[in-house]
Design a protein around this motif. Structure first.
Motif, PDB file in Angstrom:
ATOM      1  N   HIS A   6       0.831  -1.284   0.004  1.00 46.68           N
ATOM      2  CA  HIS A   6       0.069  -0.145   0.124  1.00 46.68           C
ATOM      3  C   HIS A   6       0.829   1.092   0.070  1.00 46.68           C
ATOM      4  O   HIS A   6       1.821   1.468   0.940  1.00 46.68           O
ATOM      5  CB  HIS A   6      -0.761   0.087   1.234  1.00 46.68           C
ATOM      6  N   ASP A   7       0.858   2.007  -1.030  1.00 49.21           N
ATOM      7  CA  ASP A   7       1.560   3.211  -1.109  1.00 49.21           C
ATOM      8  C   ASP A   7       0.797   4.172  -0.686  1.00 49.21           C
ATOM      9  O   ASP A   7      -0.521   4.645  -1.164  1.00 49.21           O
ATOM     10  CB  ASP A   7       1.967   3.617  -2.594  1.00 49.21           C
ATOM     11  N   LEU A   8       1.206   5.259   0.198  1.00 48.52           N
ATOM     12  CA  LEU A   8       0.263   6.533   0.816  1.00 48.52           C
ATOM     13  C   LEU A   8       0.693   7.574  -0.192  1.00 48.52           C
ATOM     14  O   LEU A   8       2.156   7.999  -0.409  1.00 48.52           O
ATOM     15  CB  LEU A   8       0.776   6.776   2.017  1.00 48.52           C
ATOM     16  N   ILE A   9      -0.280   8.016  -1.113  1.00 42.95           N
ATOM     17  CA  ILE A   9      -0.006   9.227  -2.031  1.00 42.95           C
ATOM     18  C   ILE A   9      -0.890  10.351  -1.785  1.00 42.95           C
ATOM     19  O   ILE A   9      -1.936  10.131  -0.979  1.00 42.95           O
ATOM     20  CB  ILE A   9      -0.319   8.540  -3.611  1.00 42.95           C
ATOM     21  N   SER A  10      -0.598  11.424  -2.517  1.00 45.84           N
ATOM     22  CA  SER A  10      -1.437  12.653  -2.267  1.00 45.84           C
ATOM     23  C   SER A  10      -2.935  12.309  -2.907  1.00 45.84           C
ATOM     24  O   SER A  10      -3.155  11.610  -3.835  1.00 45.84           O
ATOM     25  CB  SER A  10      -0.924  13.848  -3.129  1.00 45.84           C
ATOM     26  N   ALA A  11      -3.858  12.899  -2.018  1.00 46.04           N
ATOM     27  CA  ALA A  11      -5.242  12.707  -2.616  1.00 46.04           C
ATOM     28  C   ALA A  11      -5.620  13.222  -4.056  1.00 46.04           C
ATOM     29  O   ALA A  11      -5.049  14.283  -4.482  1.00 46.04           O
ATOM     30  CB  ALA A  11      -6.256  13.557  -1.762  1.00 46.04           C
ATOM     31  N   THR A  12      -6.182  12.491  -4.908  1.00 46.14           N
ATOM     32  CA  THR A  12      -6.429  12.529  -6.482  1.00 46.14           C
ATOM     33  C   THR A  12      -7.779  13.292  -6.446  1.00 46.14           C
ATOM     34  O   THR A  12      -7.783  13.773  -7.685  1.00 46.14           O
ATOM     35  CB  THR A  12      -6.297  11.437  -7.154  1.00 46.14           C
ATOM     36  N   GLY A  13      -8.683  13.090  -5.623  1.00 46.70           N
ATOM     37  CA  GLY A  13      -9.857  13.663  -5.863  1.00 46.70           C
ATOM     38  C   GLY A  13     -10.794  12.963  -6.746  1.00 46.70           C
ATOM     39  O   GLY A  13     -11.992  13.257  -7.054  1.00 46.70           O
ATOM     40  N   GLU A  14     -10.316  11.612  -7.129  1.00 47.43           N
ATOM     41  CA  GLU A  14     -11.099  10.772  -7.903  1.00 47.43           C
ATOM     42  C   GLU A  14     -11.842   9.996  -6.978  1.00 47.43           C
ATOM     43  O   GLU A  14     -11.436   9.655  -5.674  1.00 47.43           O
ATOM     44  CB  GLU A  14     -10.100   9.799  -8.610  1.00 47.43           C
ATOM     45  N   ARG A  15     -12.921   9.192  -7.536  1.00 42.25           N
ATOM     46  CA  ARG A  15     -13.844   8.245  -6.778  1.00 42.25           C
ATOM     47  C   ARG A  15     -12.857   6.838  -6.751  1.00 42.25           C
ATOM     48  O   ARG A  15     -11.870   6.747  -7.775  1.00 42.25           O
ATOM     49  CB  ARG A  15     -14.942   7.765  -7.596  1.00 42.25           C
ATOM     50  N   LYS A  16     -13.061   6.245  -5.697  1.00 37.79           N
ATOM     51  CA  LYS A  16     -12.311   4.894  -5.769  1.00 37.79           C
ATOM     52  C   LYS A  16     -12.468   3.921  -6.843  1.00 37.79           C
ATOM     53  O   LYS A  16     -13.645   3.943  -7.636  1.00 37.79           O
ATOM     54  CB  LYS A  16     -12.655   3.916  -4.449  1.00 37.79           C
ATOM     55  N   LEU A  17     -11.289   3.137  -7.426  1.00 40.64           N
ATOM     56  CA  LEU A  17     -11.642   2.277  -8.560  1.00 40.64           C
ATOM     57  C   LEU A  17     -10.583   1.215  -8.323  1.00 40.64           C
ATOM     58  O   LEU A  17      -9.444   1.279  -8.213  1.00 40.64           O
ATOM     59  CB  LEU A  17     -11.378   3.038  -9.778  1.00 40.64           C
ATOM     60  N   ASP A  50       1.713  16.991  -8.511  1.00 41.15           N
ATOM     61  CA  ASP A  50       1.371  16.812 -10.003  1.00 41.15           C
ATOM     62  C   ASP A  50       1.822  15.580 -10.487  1.00 41.15           C
ATOM     63  O   ASP A  50       1.974  14.826 -11.420  1.00 41.15           O
ATOM     64  CB  ASP A  50       2.034  17.714 -11.110  1.00 41.15           C
ATOM     65  N   SER A  51       2.516  14.524  -9.516  1.00 41.80           N
ATOM     66  CA  SER A  51       2.875  13.291  -9.714  1.00 41.80           C
ATOM     67  C   SER A  51       1.851  12.456  -9.778  1.00 41.80           C
ATOM     68  O   SER A  51       1.976  11.186 -10.116  1.00 41.80           O
ATOM     69  CB  SER A  51       4.004  12.834  -8.564  1.00 41.80           C
ATOM     70  N   THR A  52       0.681  12.506  -9.296  1.00 44.21           N
ATOM     71  CA  THR A  52      -0.518  11.892  -9.617  1.00 44.21           C
ATOM     72  C   THR A  52      -1.345  11.836 -10.884  1.00 44.21           C
ATOM     73  O   THR A  52      -2.078  11.057 -11.354  1.00 44.21           O
ATOM     74  CB  THR A  52      -1.440  11.965  -8.521  1.00 44.21           C
ATOM     75  N   ALA A  53      -0.826  12.838 -11.687  1.00 42.87           N
ATOM     76  CA  ALA A  53      -1.520  12.825 -13.079  1.00 42.87           C
ATOM     77  C   ALA A  53      -1.622  11.795 -13.913  1.00 42.87           C
ATOM     78  O   ALA A  53      -2.550  11.487 -14.338  1.00 42.87           O
ATOM     79  CB  ALA A  53      -0.722  14.086 -13.771  1.00 42.87           C
TER      80      ALA A  53
END
Length: 661
Positions: A133-144, A203-206
């Motif tokens: 499990h990697d903890l990343i910045s919030a993307t604002g996306e619904r889970k998928l 911006d690394s989550t793009a």
């Protein structure tokens, strides 16, 4: 700045690899540290909730109601106890990128890294199944789930919908690889300070977000293409309005109905037939005029509708407009003629083609036995029982018998047939059970196929692939273990939602001459299949395994009862016993009664128990649990009441010695 000098999370050297980190339980010190980390997450703004273990289904947990709305609050961690789970909710400060190597996650992760799209990681933990499990910045996306094979995004939209969560240390869960309970463990501790610094500016989550969007687009277009006749937008909106009216008529308090109907609306959104905003607006209008016992209840209901629409989008299903014949436009509208019209009816002649005279009834097919006196070919069979009732032992043995042509519990198998066993709740233990069956009955051929992941009966992509596999492999028996795990999100109490599952199975039967055996749970009473009566009503054959009492131990008698036989007589109840096979760490189920637990094998009672304890050298003042363990080591199985009586009399001074005349 001082923060610029701090090493980034990727630069931190993990103390242990993911595989090493799951080899042992957390020490008291590690557990304490894990709880401190959980508190740090909460202080940084990441909600964490605790969940008690589910005693009725070991290895699972009882999640708090409305967990999606959890706010950062350390009291959740104060409630945690050993054996409980801790869960971090996505969509706030951070999301979780879940890598599952069992389903291709390692290869997908490498693909993303090679493209330079792996997001900045602010912490990493190892999972019990060998993933991360990697903890990343919030993307604002619904889970998928599975936006790439083996990659899940546990996240959440800004409006609070589409939330996901991830288990965190010190949670302990069974591994999906070998079933051994192991802890989640931080191998790179979270850097919450860095997470806060990058809030809204990472911006690394793009790259991940782009892949999530691409997956959603593919799912929607694929579902619409495979559904056949797809309704146009006005038809779909009218359908959502029907769902709204059904909910509005139910009145306040209809929480389960709201969740189910909103889920259905979300499926149409996922299929690309209506947009999220329109579906949400229509469904929320159902709440106009409702009254609530508490002011917070209205917001909870609105959140339920929004979140269920989002969840339904992950299982897209296009709405099919009913086919209305042109002649119905002139049908009798007085209510006396129904759909009968004075105009000439139009039809295809389908019914006439199947019409038979009395002299032609011999053309009807004769049922062909699959297992003599038990079930026929090309039927749907339901086998229900509580957990621990030996359902899977029975169906694994059934599958082995059908694939090999060996008798099943004394009943002849006229012809060996290829079998596909779908282990939707996990395949752990099945290999051992097949090994044990083979040791007692002979080899099982490679026409016994195992699918160790769910095949979802309400998801068109899964059904299409199962259809393809059945055709390629010549499968004649499909065993689905269990029905509940093969229809995620479906309301098994609703005949309207059970119906489409059975339609799918009937379609496979017509195409391939298939027999389907559905493994299902029973309700609280254990008398019949759980959920809608249509689960058994629509089956051709049904069985229930009943237990005597609530104990799931090997000493409890299980009985197989034949509840329904569409073409044939009902079998007499069959007592079942588990026979262990040395060297396999498992066994197989066969007919047989278990001796009463209130007597030793030689029929003696309390006096014999006292003598056995004396012979074993157990001190007279020893308690019941230690006495029971001592007897078990030498193969004596003693009932609770009998043992309590024997221990009481020993403590009073009685021995097992024969009195002198």
């Amino acid at each position: 700045m001082e923060s610029e000098k701090r090493p980034t999370p990727q630069q931190a050297a993990p103390k242990k690899s993911a595989s090493e980190s799951t080899e042992m339980a957390l020490s008291p010190e590690e557990t304490a540290r894990a709880l401190d980390i959980a508190r740090d997450l909460v202080k940084a703004g990441i909600p964490v909730f605790s969940a008690a273990p589910n005693s009725s289904e070991p290895g699972t947990f009882l999640y708090p109601r409305d967990w999606e709305g959890t706010r950062p609050d350390e009291s959740w961690i104060d409630r945690w106890e050993p054996g409980w789970a801790l869960c971090a909710v996505g969509g706030h400060l951070a999301d979780v990128l879940d890598v599952d190597p069992r389903n291709g996650g390692d290869a997908s992760a490498e693909q993303v890294r090679a493209a330079g799209q792996w997001p900045r990681s602010f912490g990493q933990q190892a999972t019990p199944s060998g993933g991360t499990h990697d903890l990343i910045s919030a993307t604002g996306e619904r889970k998928l789930s599975d936006f790439l094979p083996g990659l899940d995004l546990q996240s959440g939209a800004a409006d609070g919908t589409g939330r996901g969560f991830a288990f965190i240390a010190p949670t302990v869960r069974p591994s999906k690889v070998d079933g051994v309970a192991r802890p989640y463990r931080w191998i790179v501790e979270p850097d919450t300070a860095a997470l806060t610094e990058f809030r809204g500016a990472d911006d690394s989550t793009a790259g991940i977000v782009a892949r999530v969007h691409a997956k959603r687009t593919r799912k929607a277009s694929t579902s619409a293409a495979r559904t056949g006749m797809v309704a146009d937008a006005p038809d779909v909106i009218r359908r959502v309005e029907q769902l709204r009216d059904e909910l509005a008529a139910a009145g306040d308090g209809a929480n389960d109905m709201a969740a189910r109907l909103a889920w259905n609306a979300g499926q149409y959104v996922g299929a690309g037939q209506v947009d999220t905003a329109t579906a949400t607006r229509i469904m929320l209008a159902a709440l106009d005029g409702w009254t609530y016992q508490h002011p917070a209840d209205e917001q909870k209901m609105r959140n339920t509708i929004r979140s269920q629409i989002e969840k339904g989008m992950s299982y897209p299903r296009a709405w099919e407009a009913p086919r209305v014949a042109e002649w119905q436009a002139t049908a009798d509208t007085t209510g006396q003629g129904g759909l009968v019209s004075q105009a000439a009816p139009q039809h295809t002649g389908r019914l006439r083609a199947h019409l038979l005279k009395r002299s032609e009834l011999g053309k009807l097919p004769t049922p062909v036995p699959l297992i003599e006196d038990v079930m026929h070919r090309e039927t749907i069979v339901v086998l229900a029982g509580k957990f621990g009732s030996y359902k899977s032992f029975v169906t694994v043995g059934m599958g082995c018998s059908l694939a090999s042509g060996q008798p099943w519990m004394g009943h002849k198998v006229p012809k060996a047939v290829p079998v596909l066993y779908v282990a939707a709740e996990g395949a752990y233990g099945i290999r051992k059970r097949v090994d044990a069956w083979e040791a007692a009955h002979g080899p099982v051929p490679d026409t016994f196929y195992l699918l160790p992941v769910p095949a979802r009966l309400l998801v068109s992509e899964d059904v299409a692939e199962v259809d393809e596999l059945i055709g390629e492999l010549g499968i004649k028996v499909l065993i689905v273990d269990t029905l509940h795990a093969s229809a995620p999100g479906a309301d098994e109490n609703s005949s309207k939602e059970v119906g489409p599952m059975y339609d799918t199975l009937r379609g496979l039967r017509e195409r391939h001459g298939l027999t389907t055996i559905l493994v299902h749970h029973t309700g609280h009473a254990g008398e019949r299949a759980r959920g809608s009566s249509s689960i058994e009503d629509d089956a051709d054959t049904s069985f229930v395994i009943k237990l005597e009492g609530d104990d799931r131990g090997a000493g409890t008698q299980r009985t197989l009862e034949h509840r329904k036989a569409k073409d044939g007589a009902l079998l007499e109840p069959v007592p079942l016993k588990l026979t262990l096979v040395p060297g396999t760490d498992s066994g197989y189920v066969e007919p047989g009664a278990i001796p009463s637990a209130n007597f030793l094998p030689d029929g003696l009672s309390a006096r014999a128990v006292i003598k056995a304890l004396d012979d074993l050298g157990v001190p007279q003042n020893t308690g019941r649990d230690i006495c029971k363990a001592a007897l078990a080591k030498v193969g004596f199985r003693v009932g609770t009441n009998l043992l309590a009586e024997a221990v009481k009399r020993r403590r009073a001074g009685e021995t097992g010695q024969e009195e002198s005349p």
